[in-house]
Design a protein around this motif. Structure first.
Motif, PDB file in Angstrom:
ATOM      1  N   VAL A  98      75.792 -15.981 -21.822  1.00 62.12           N
ATOM      2  CA  VAL A  98      75.201 -17.174 -22.429  1.00 62.12           C
ATOM      3  C   VAL A  98      76.284 -18.132 -22.930  1.00 62.12           C
ATOM      4  CG1 VAL A  98      73.745 -18.020 -24.302  1.00 62.12           C
ATOM      5  CG2 VAL A  98      73.076 -15.976 -23.032  1.00 62.12           C
ATOM      6  N   GLN A  99      77.276 -17.621 -23.615  1.00 57.49           N
ATOM      7  CA  GLN A  99      78.333 -18.465 -24.140  1.00 57.49           C
ATOM      8  C   GLN A  99      79.480 -18.642 -23.137  1.00 57.49           C
ATOM      9  OE1 GLN A  99      78.152 -20.201 -26.884  1.00 57.49           O
ATOM     10  NE2 GLN A  99      76.295 -19.280 -27.736  1.00 57.49           N
ATOM     11  N   ALA A 100      79.892 -17.556 -22.485  1.00 51.69           N
ATOM     12  CA  ALA A 100      81.044 -17.623 -21.573  1.00 51.69           C
ATOM     13  C   ALA A 100      80.716 -18.369 -20.288  1.00 51.69           C
ATOM     14  CB  ALA A 100      81.536 -16.221 -21.254  1.00 51.69           C
ATOM     15  N   GLY A 101      79.447 -18.314 -19.879  1.00 48.69           N
ATOM     16  CA  GLY A 101      79.059 -19.008 -18.655  1.00 48.69           C
ATOM     17  C   GLY A 101      79.380 -18.255 -17.381  1.00 48.69           C
ATOM     18  N   ASP A 102      79.901 -17.019 -17.478  1.00 49.46           N
ATOM     19  CA  ASP A 102      80.213 -16.251 -16.283  1.00 49.46           C
ATOM     20  C   ASP A 102      78.946 -15.601 -15.742  1.00 49.46           C
ATOM     21  OD1 ASP A 102      80.047 -14.758 -18.612  1.00 49.46           O
ATOM     22  OD2 ASP A 102      81.268 -13.131 -17.804  1.00 49.46           O
ATOM     23  N   ASP A 103      78.974 -15.175 -14.478  1.00 49.07           N
ATOM     24  CA  ASP A 103      77.817 -14.524 -13.885  1.00 49.07           C
ATOM     25  C   ASP A 103      78.261 -13.400 -12.963  1.00 49.07           C
ATOM     26  OD1 ASP A 103      77.711 -15.618 -10.896  1.00 49.07           O
ATOM     27  OD2 ASP A 103      78.165 -17.326 -12.185  1.00 49.07           O
ATOM     28  N   ALA A 104      77.413 -12.374 -12.848  1.00 49.94           N
ATOM     29  CA  ALA A 104      77.703 -11.221 -11.996  1.00 49.94           C
ATOM     30  C   ALA A 104      76.426 -10.828 -11.267  1.00 49.94           C
ATOM     31  CB  ALA A 104      78.224 -10.058 -12.830  1.00 49.94           C
ATOM     32  N   TRP A 105      76.527 -10.694  -9.933  1.00 49.09           N
ATOM     33  CA  TRP A 105      75.387 -10.359  -9.090  1.00 49.09           C
ATOM     34  C   TRP A 105      75.402  -8.880  -8.737  1.00 49.09           C
ATOM     35  CZ3 TRP A 105      71.636 -13.827  -7.417  1.00 49.09           C
ATOM     36  CH2 TRP A 105      71.909 -15.185  -7.615  1.00 49.09           C
ATOM     37  N   LEU A 106      74.213  -8.272  -8.682  1.00 49.15           N
ATOM     38  CA  LEU A 106      74.025  -6.935  -8.137  1.00 49.15           C
ATOM     39  C   LEU A 106      72.851  -7.022  -7.168  1.00 49.15           C
ATOM     40  CD1 LEU A 106      74.804  -3.934  -8.137  1.00 49.15           C
ATOM     41  CD2 LEU A 106      73.174  -3.594 -10.006  1.00 49.15           C
ATOM     42  N   VAL A 107      73.151  -6.975  -5.870  1.00 50.89           N
ATOM     43  CA  VAL A 107      72.132  -7.125  -4.827  1.00 50.89           C
ATOM     44  C   VAL A 107      71.951  -5.789  -4.120  1.00 50.89           C
ATOM     45  CG1 VAL A 107      71.513  -8.325  -2.690  1.00 50.89           C
ATOM     46  CG2 VAL A 107      72.641  -9.569  -4.549  1.00 50.89           C
ATOM     47  N   ALA A 108      70.705  -5.398  -3.899  1.00 46.08           N
ATOM     48  CA  ALA A 108      70.405  -4.095  -3.317  1.00 46.08           C
ATOM     49  C   ALA A 108      70.917  -3.985  -1.884  1.00 46.08           C
ATOM     50  CB  ALA A 108      68.902  -3.850  -3.348  1.00 46.08           C
ATOM     51  N   SER A 109      71.285  -2.782  -1.512  1.00 47.13           N
ATOM     52  CA  SER A 109      71.620  -2.483  -0.124  1.00 47.13           C
ATOM     53  C   SER A 109      70.337  -2.096   0.607  1.00 47.13           C
ATOM     54  CB  SER A 109      72.626  -1.330  -0.064  1.00 47.13           C
ATOM     55  OG  SER A 109      71.997  -0.122  -0.466  1.00 47.13           O
ATOM     56  N   SER A 110      70.456  -1.695   1.842  1.00 53.32           N
ATOM     57  CA  SER A 110      69.290  -1.283   2.630  1.00 53.32           C
ATOM     58  C   SER A 110      68.955   0.188   2.421  1.00 53.32           C
ATOM     59  CB  SER A 110      69.549  -1.542   4.121  1.00 53.32           C
ATOM     60  OG  SER A 110      70.677  -0.790   4.565  1.00 53.32           O
ATOM     61  N   SER A 111      69.676   0.895   1.539  1.00 53.22           N
ATOM     62  CA  SER A 111      69.482   2.339   1.391  1.00 53.22           C
ATOM     63  C   SER A 111      68.092   2.697   0.864  1.00 53.22           C
ATOM     64  CB  SER A 111      70.558   2.925   0.473  1.00 53.22           C
ATOM     65  OG  SER A 111      70.501   2.341  -0.818  1.00 53.22           O
ATOM     66  N   LEU A 112      67.493   1.813   0.048  1.00 55.67           N
ATOM     67  CA  LEU A 112      66.164   2.084  -0.486  1.00 55.67           C
ATOM     68  C   LEU A 112      65.060   1.358   0.284  1.00 55.67           C
ATOM     69  CD1 LEU A 112      66.804   1.981  -4.336  1.00 55.67           C
ATOM     70  CD2 LEU A 112      66.607   3.970  -2.858  1.00 55.67           C
ATOM     71  N   GLY A 113      65.438   0.452   1.162  1.00 52.78           N
ATOM     72  CA  GLY A 113      64.458  -0.289   1.940  1.00 52.78           C
ATOM     73  C   GLY A 113      65.105  -1.448   2.653  1.00 52.78           C
ATOM     74  N   VAL A 114      64.654  -1.712   3.878  1.00 56.05           N
ATOM     75  CA  VAL A 114      65.195  -2.835   4.633  1.00 56.05           C
ATOM     76  C   VAL A 114      64.992  -4.130   3.865  1.00 56.05           C
ATOM     77  CG1 VAL A 114      64.979  -4.158   6.775  1.00 56.05           C
ATOM     78  CG2 VAL A 114      64.832  -1.664   6.827  1.00 56.05           C
ATOM     79  N   GLN A 115      63.820  -4.238   3.208  1.00 54.75           N
ATOM     80  CA  GLN A 115      63.559  -5.373   2.327  1.00 54.75           C
ATOM     81  C   GLN A 115      63.206  -4.838   0.940  1.00 54.75           C
ATOM     82  OE1 GLN A 115      61.957  -9.143   4.077  1.00 54.75           O
ATOM     83  NE2 GLN A 115      60.670  -7.708   5.206  1.00 54.75           N
ATOM     84  N   SER A 116      63.447  -5.665  -0.081  1.00 58.80           N
ATOM     85  CA  SER A 116      63.132  -5.257  -1.445  1.00 58.80           C
ATOM     86  C   SER A 116      63.100  -6.480  -2.336  1.00 58.80           C
ATOM     87  CB  SER A 116      64.166  -4.246  -1.966  1.00 58.80           C
ATOM     88  OG  SER A 116      65.477  -4.792  -1.907  1.00 58.80           O
ATOM     89  N   GLY A 117      62.561  -6.304  -3.528  1.00 58.52           N
ATOM     90  CA  GLY A 117      62.521  -7.410  -4.484  1.00 58.52           C
ATOM     91  C   GLY A 117      62.231  -6.904  -5.882  1.00 58.52           C
ATOM     92  N   ALA A 118      62.692  -7.648  -6.874  1.00 56.59           N
ATOM     93  CA  ALA A 118      62.391  -7.363  -8.277  1.00 56.59           C
ATOM     94  C   ALA A 118      61.398  -8.399  -8.768  1.00 56.59           C
ATOM     95  CB  ALA A 118      63.665  -7.409  -9.119  1.00 56.59           C
TER      96      ALA A 118
END
Length: 252
Positions: A98-118
Motif C-alpha cells: 500500500v505504501q511502497a507501491g511494489d507488487d508481486a504476482w503468483l500465477v497458478a501452473s497447470s498442475s492443478l488444472g489446465v484452466q483455473s481462477g480465483a
C-alpha cells in the motif's frame, strides 16, 4: 473501468477491479487505494512474465487487506505456455504494498488444472491467503477449489465439489473468529438451485465442518455475500425464490 470488490481495514479503503489498456491484452488489474497520507492515482497492474508487457488480460474478482498489503485475486488470460498457441485462464494472487507501491504476482501452473481462477479471498488468523475458486480442463466443467498460500507458494488445496457452471462457484469467502473459513456459493452439481454456505478448516481437513442449504423445489437460490460478527455469528445474503432477496442468519 470495472469495479468488483471493496476492501476495508481501519482507515484504509480499496476499490478493486480492472481497467482498459488500449493494447493487445485489453485490460489490466486495477485498484483505487485510499489511506491517510496516501494521495496516489489509481494503480494498474500488468502481469509480465519474462518482461513481456500487455500480453495477458487480468480480471480481478476480489480483494482484501493483509496488514500493509492489498491482496487481489482473479484470473489471468493468455498464452501461458509459449510453446503452445492455446490461450487460457489461470488463478492469480497479486500482493500490492500500500505504501511502497511494489507488487508481486503468483500465477497458478497447470498442475492443478489446465484452466483455473480465483473468485474470492480471505486472510486467516495466521496471515495466510485463502482463495476460493475453480479448476477445469479446456471445456471447463468447473471443480470448486479452496487453497491456502503463504507469501511464496501454495501450501494446501482441496476440491470442494463440482459446479454446474462458473456462475455457481464461490461468491464470497470470509474468516470466522471461530477459527474456520466460511464460503458462500450456489449449489453444486445435483443441487444446482441451492443457496449454500459451508464452513471449512483448511489444512486440518478437507470435508466441510458444517453446511447450510436452502433448496426449494423448482426455485433458484444463490448465496452471494457474507458478514461475520465478533462472536462468529453469520449473515449470508443473496437471492431466493427465483430472484427475491434472501438473508440467512446462521449461528456459526
Amino acid at each position: 473501468m470495472e469495479a468488483v470488490a471493496l476492501a476495508l481495514e481501519g482507515e484504509k479503503v480499496a476499490v478493486c477491479g480492472s481497467a482498459p489498456t488500449g493494447n493487445f491484452d485489453e485490460k489490466d488489474a486495477a485498484a483505487w487505494i485510499y489511506a491517510p497520507d496516501l494521495t496516489e492515482p489509481p494503480k494498474r497492474f500488468d502481469y509480465r512474465p519474462g518482461g513481456l508487457s500487455h500480453v495477458f488480460a487480468e480480471t480481478t474478482r476480489d480483494c482484501v487487506f493483509a496488514g500493509d498489503e492489498l491482496v487481489m485475486v482473479g484470473e489471468v488470460f493468455g498464452q501461458h505456455d509459449l510453446k503452445k498457441s492455446e490461450t487460457r485462464d489461470r488463478h492469480f494472487i497479486l500482493r500490492v504494498g500500500v505504501q511502497a507501491g511494489d507488487d508481486a504476482w503468483l500465477v497458478a501452473s497447470s498442475s492443478l488444472g489446465v484452466q483455473s481462477g480465483a473468485t474470492a479471498v480471505a486472510i486467516d488468523d495466521e496471515g495466510r491467503v485463502l482463495t476460493a475458486g475453480y479448476r477445469c480442463d479446456d471445456d471447463c466443467d468447473p471443480m470448486g477449489m479452496l487453497q491456502v498460500h503463504d507469501t511464496e507458494a501454495l501450501v494446501w488445496h482441496a476440491d470442494i465439489g463440482a459446479w454446474p457452471t462458473k456462475g455457481h462457484v464461490a461468491r464470497e469467502l470470509a474468516w470466522s473468529p471461530a477459527g474456520y473459513a466460511v464460503l458462500a456459493s450456489g449449489g453444486p452439481s445435483g443441487s444446482e438451485a441451492a443457496f449454500m454456505v459451508r464452513a471449512y478448516a483448511p489444512i486440518k481437513q478437507v470435508a466441510p465442518l458444517w453446511t447450510y442449504t436452502r433448496d426449494d423445489a423448482n426455485l433458484v437460490h444463490l448465496a452471494q455475500t457474507l458478514v461475520i460478527g465478533p462472536f462468529g455469528e453469520i449473515w449470508a445474503g443473496g437471492f431466493g425464490e427465483s430472484g427475491y432477496p434472501a438473508i440467512a442468519q446462521i449461528a456459526g
